[in-house]
Design a protein around this motif. Sequence first.
Motif: not given
Length: 161
Positions: A131-146
């Motif tokens: 389902g949509i849970q596959f996008l959770y790593p995209a969110l956390t990856s964006a948050l750890i980018w800085p």
Amino acid sequence: MLGQQLNLYLIIALSLVVALILSVYPLPMGMRWWRPEFVLVVAIYWIFYMPLTVSFTFLCALGLFQDLLEGVPFGQHSLGLVIVAYICILSYQRVRNFSIFRQSAWIFVLVGIAQLTDNWVQGMAGRPLSGIQFLYPALTSALIWPVCHSWLDRLTHRHRH
């Protein structure tokens, strides 16, 4: 000059080894969907800031190794890495000039594309889709980018051309 180049390749290799270790580090079951795509984020960094140092062949081999390490269908991470690397090569000159927050938004898009290909390969392998849970790593990856960006910038500051 040669010693400095070898040091740079050593830094790239060590950062990817750390990312691979973090990609399989045990997490509680409730947190497994939120694990950032460390290998992809580090690979994106190297492509954005030193685009001629990492080849598509190397990224494909790295993805296959990550597949073996994580026990997922063979080629899953390679496909995502190569597709994202191609997009990064096309856009790195613009993206390097973005603010860190705009870069994070771009990381969300890139990791989302990789996660979409991962989900597609999982479906082709007969595994249930998430389902949509596959996008959770995209969110956390964006948050750890800085944090990742800052850490790798400090490591490579003196090796840049």
